[in-house]
Design a protein around this motif. Sequence first.
Motif, PDB file in Angstrom:
ATOM      1  N   ALA A   1       0.837  -1.207   0.000  1.00 11.26           N
ATOM      2  CA  ALA A   1       0.000   0.000   0.000  1.00 11.26           C
ATOM      3  C   ALA A   1       0.868   1.251   0.000  1.00 11.26           C
ATOM      4  CB  ALA A   1      -0.943  -0.010   1.198  1.00 11.26           C
ATOM      5  N   ARG A   2       1.973   1.226   0.744  1.00 13.51           N
ATOM      6  CA  ARG A   2       2.876   2.382   0.741  1.00 13.51           C
ATOM      7  C   ARG A   2       3.419   2.627  -0.661  1.00 13.51           C
ATOM      8  NH1 ARG A   2       8.324   2.834   4.182  1.00 13.51           N
ATOM      9  NH2 ARG A   2       8.683   0.856   3.155  1.00 13.51           N
ATOM     10  N   GLU A   3       3.820   1.556  -1.337  1.00 11.18           N
ATOM     11  CA  GLU A   3       4.333   1.696  -2.701  1.00 11.18           C
ATOM     12  C   GLU A   3       3.263   2.271  -3.627  1.00 11.18           C
ATOM     13  OE1 GLU A   3       6.864   1.662  -5.932  1.00 11.18           O
ATOM     14  OE2 GLU A   3       7.352   1.409  -3.819  1.00 11.18           O
ATOM     15  N   MET A   4       2.034   1.791  -3.502  1.00 11.60           N
ATOM     16  CA  MET A   4       0.934   2.308  -4.322  1.00 11.60           C
ATOM     17  C   MET A   4       0.757   3.809  -4.115  1.00 11.60           C
ATOM     18  SD  MET A   4      -2.052  -0.506  -3.758  1.00 11.60           S
ATOM     19  CE  MET A   4      -2.027  -2.139  -4.465  1.00 11.60           C
ATOM     20  N   LEU A   5       0.804   4.226  -2.862  1.00  8.91           N
ATOM     21  CA  LEU A   5       0.571   5.635  -2.532  1.00  8.91           C
ATOM     22  C   LEU A   5       1.750   6.525  -2.904  1.00  8.91           C
ATOM     23  CD1 LEU A   5      -1.216   5.094   0.890  1.00  8.91           C
ATOM     24  CD2 LEU A   5      -2.252   5.986  -1.212  1.00  8.91           C
ATOM     25  N   THR A   6       2.957   6.076  -2.626  1.00  8.25           N
ATOM     26  CA  THR A   6       4.120   6.917  -2.930  1.00  8.25           C
ATOM     27  C   THR A   6       4.317   7.074  -4.430  1.00  8.25           C
ATOM     28  OG1 THR A   6       5.628   5.036  -2.676  1.00  8.25           O
ATOM     29  CG2 THR A   6       5.321   6.466  -0.764  1.00  8.25           C
ATOM     30  N   ARG A   7       3.961   6.056  -5.206  1.00  2.00           N
ATOM     31  CA  ARG A   7       4.061   6.172  -6.665  1.00  2.00           C
ATOM     32  C   ARG A   7       3.120   7.248  -7.204  1.00  2.00           C
ATOM     33  NH1 ARG A   7       3.164   0.449  -9.081  1.00  2.00           N
ATOM     34  NH2 ARG A   7       2.458   1.767 -10.778  1.00  2.00           N
ATOM     35  N   SER A   8       2.116   7.580  -6.431  1.00  2.00           N
ATOM     36  CA  SER A   8       1.171   8.616  -6.855  1.00  2.00           C
ATOM     37  C   SER A   8       1.472   9.972  -6.240  1.00  2.00           C
ATOM     38  CB  SER A   8      -0.257   8.193  -6.485  1.00  2.00           C
ATOM     39  OG  SER A   8      -0.625   7.075  -7.259  1.00  2.00           O
ATOM     40  N   GLY A   9       2.508  10.054  -5.433  1.00  4.88           N
ATOM     41  CA  GLY A   9       2.905  11.346  -4.896  1.00  4.88           C
ATOM     42  C   GLY A   9       2.598  11.573  -3.430  1.00  4.88           C
ATOM     43  N   PHE A  10       1.954  10.624  -2.775  1.00  2.00           N
ATOM     44  CA  PHE A  10       1.638  10.790  -1.359  1.00  2.00           C
ATOM     45  C   PHE A  10       2.852  10.457  -0.506  1.00  2.00           C
ATOM     46  CE2 PHE A  10      -2.591   9.865  -3.147  1.00  2.00           C
ATOM     47  CZ  PHE A  10      -3.290  10.952  -2.645  1.00  2.00           C
ATOM     48  N   ASP A  11       2.942  11.091   0.645  1.00  2.70           N
ATOM     49  CA  ASP A  11       3.900  10.706   1.671  1.00  2.70           C
ATOM     50  C   ASP A  11       3.160   9.775   2.625  1.00  2.70           C
ATOM     51  OD1 ASP A  11       6.085  12.340   0.797  1.00  2.70           O
ATOM     52  OD2 ASP A  11       5.027  14.078   1.607  1.00  2.70           O
ATOM     53  N   VAL A  12       3.862   8.785   3.145  1.00  4.96           N
ATOM     54  CA  VAL A  12       3.213   7.760   3.959  1.00  4.96           C
ATOM     55  C   VAL A  12       4.009   7.516   5.234  1.00  4.96           C
ATOM     56  CG1 VAL A  12       2.415   5.361   4.017  1.00  4.96           C
ATOM     57  CG2 VAL A  12       2.331   6.646   1.867  1.00  4.96           C
ATOM     58  N   ILE A  13       3.290   7.448   6.346  1.00  2.00           N
ATOM     59  CA  ILE A  13       3.856   7.023   7.625  1.00  2.00           C
ATOM     60  C   ILE A  13       3.225   5.676   7.944  1.00  2.00           C
ATOM     61  CG2 ILE A  13       4.095   7.506  10.081  1.00  2.00           C
ATOM     62  CD1 ILE A  13       3.611  10.456   9.455  1.00  2.00           C
ATOM     63  N   LEU A  14       4.027   4.706   8.341  1.00  2.00           N
ATOM     64  CA  LEU A  14       3.529   3.361   8.631  1.00  2.00           C
ATOM     65  C   LEU A  14       3.412   3.127  10.132  1.00  2.00           C
ATOM     66  CD1 LEU A  14       5.674   1.276   6.109  1.00  2.00           C
ATOM     67  CD2 LEU A  14       3.366   2.171   5.792  1.00  2.00           C
ATOM     68  N   ALA A  15       2.348   2.419  10.512  1.00  2.00           N
ATOM     69  CA  ALA A  15       2.170   1.970  11.894  1.00  2.00           C
ATOM     70  C   ALA A  15       1.719   0.516  11.847  1.00  2.00           C
ATOM     71  CB  ALA A  15       1.137   2.826  12.614  1.00  2.00           C
ATOM     72  N   LYS A  16       2.265  -0.305  12.744  1.00  2.00           N
ATOM     73  CA  LYS A  16       1.952  -1.737  12.714  1.00  2.00           C
ATOM     74  C   LYS A  16       0.752  -2.127  13.574  1.00  2.00           C
ATOM     75  CE  LYS A  16       5.397  -3.104  16.150  1.00  2.00           C
ATOM     76  NZ  LYS A  16       6.016  -1.825  16.437  1.00  2.00           N
ATOM     77  N   ASP A  17       0.263  -1.190  14.388  1.00  2.00           N
ATOM     78  CA  ASP A  17      -0.921  -1.476  15.199  1.00  2.00           C
ATOM     79  C   ASP A  17      -1.522  -0.163  15.688  1.00  2.00           C
ATOM     80  OD1 ASP A  17       0.486  -0.643  17.566  1.00  2.00           O
ATOM     81  OD2 ASP A  17       1.279  -2.656  17.810  1.00  2.00           O
ATOM     82  N   GLY A  18      -2.615  -0.268  16.394  1.00  2.00           N
ATOM     83  CA  GLY A  18      -3.323   0.909  16.858  1.00  2.00           C
ATOM     84  C   GLY A  18      -2.553   1.741  17.860  1.00  2.00           C
ATOM     85  N   ILE A  19      -1.808   1.093  18.741  1.00  2.00           N
ATOM     86  CA  ILE A  19      -1.042   1.821  19.749  1.00  2.00           C
ATOM     87  C   ILE A  19       0.007   2.702  19.075  1.00  2.00           C
ATOM     88  CG2 ILE A  19       0.605   1.558  21.651  1.00  2.00           C
ATOM     89  CD1 ILE A  19      -1.049  -0.942  22.479  1.00  2.00           C
ATOM     90  N   GLU A  20       0.715   2.133  18.112  1.00  2.00           N
ATOM     91  CA  GLU A  20       1.715   2.907  17.377  1.00  2.00           C
ATOM     92  C   GLU A  20       1.044   4.030  16.584  1.00  2.00           C
ATOM     93  OE1 GLU A  20       5.123   2.069  14.016  1.00  2.00           O
ATOM     94  OE2 GLU A  20       4.607   0.435  15.381  1.00  2.00           O
ATOM     95  N   ALA A  21      -0.121   3.761  16.006  1.00  2.00           N
ATOM     96  CA  ALA A  21      -0.847   4.775  15.238  1.00  2.00           C
ATOM     97  C   ALA A  21      -1.246   5.955  16.117  1.00  2.00           C
ATOM     98  CB  ALA A  21      -2.087   4.159  14.597  1.00  2.00           C
ATOM     99  N   ILE A  22      -1.719   5.675  17.322  1.00  2.00           N
ATOM    100  CA  ILE A  22      -2.129   6.741  18.251  1.00  2.00           C
ATOM    101  C   ILE A  22      -0.918   7.594  18.628  1.00  2.00           C
ATOM    102  CG2 ILE A  22      -3.046   7.233  20.551  1.00  2.00           C
ATOM    103  CD1 ILE A  22      -5.110   6.233  18.403  1.00  2.00           C
ATOM    104  N   GLU A  23       0.213   6.948  18.921  1.00  2.00           N
ATOM    105  CA  GLU A  23       1.435   7.686  19.260  1.00  2.00           C
ATOM    106  C   GLU A  23       1.840   8.616  18.118  1.00  2.00           C
ATOM    107  OE1 GLU A  23       4.245   4.605  20.151  1.00  2.00           O
ATOM    108  OE2 GLU A  23       3.305   4.135  22.080  1.00  2.00           O
TER     109      GLU A  23
END
Length: 152
Positions: A48-70
């Motif tokens: 999904a990151r590759e799909m988005l970055t190829r279109s010009g988006f910047d992406v931050i990855l999180a592996k679970d909800g706790i990391e996403a909230i942080e």
Amino acid sequence: KGTSIRILLPVATVAADPVSPLIEEVSDANDHGLILLVDDEELVREVAREMLTRSGFDVILAKDGIEAIEIYEERGDDIDCVLLDLLMPRMGGEETFAELRRIDENVRVILSSGYAKPDVIEQLSTLAFVDFLQKPFLRSTLLRAIRNALNS
């Protein structure tokens, strides 16, 4: 001394329909924005990151909800949209969604799941998410959902 297998297949009486190509055409409309992508499956995150970055988006990855909230607590003002998996260890998507809304009531969230859309929509009908993506999804479907979320 071994096994012999014989497979008998019937002869087709009509020609098969041509198979549609799996190649999808996606216009890269010079997209931009910061997407927080939350999924416990590394392969899903990377693809999904590759799909988005190829279109010009910047992406931050999180592996679970706790990391996403942080991450959202630190960078929420910069994040334009959250792509959130529903089933994750430690903190699932529904709980993460509620916490994101507590932090920012205007957060744009696209939920994703391998479960069928009608089942998920019915189960989560009280949540105010922007869109739903059923896994696996095509790049064109992902980009359409992100673009819709950013324009809502």
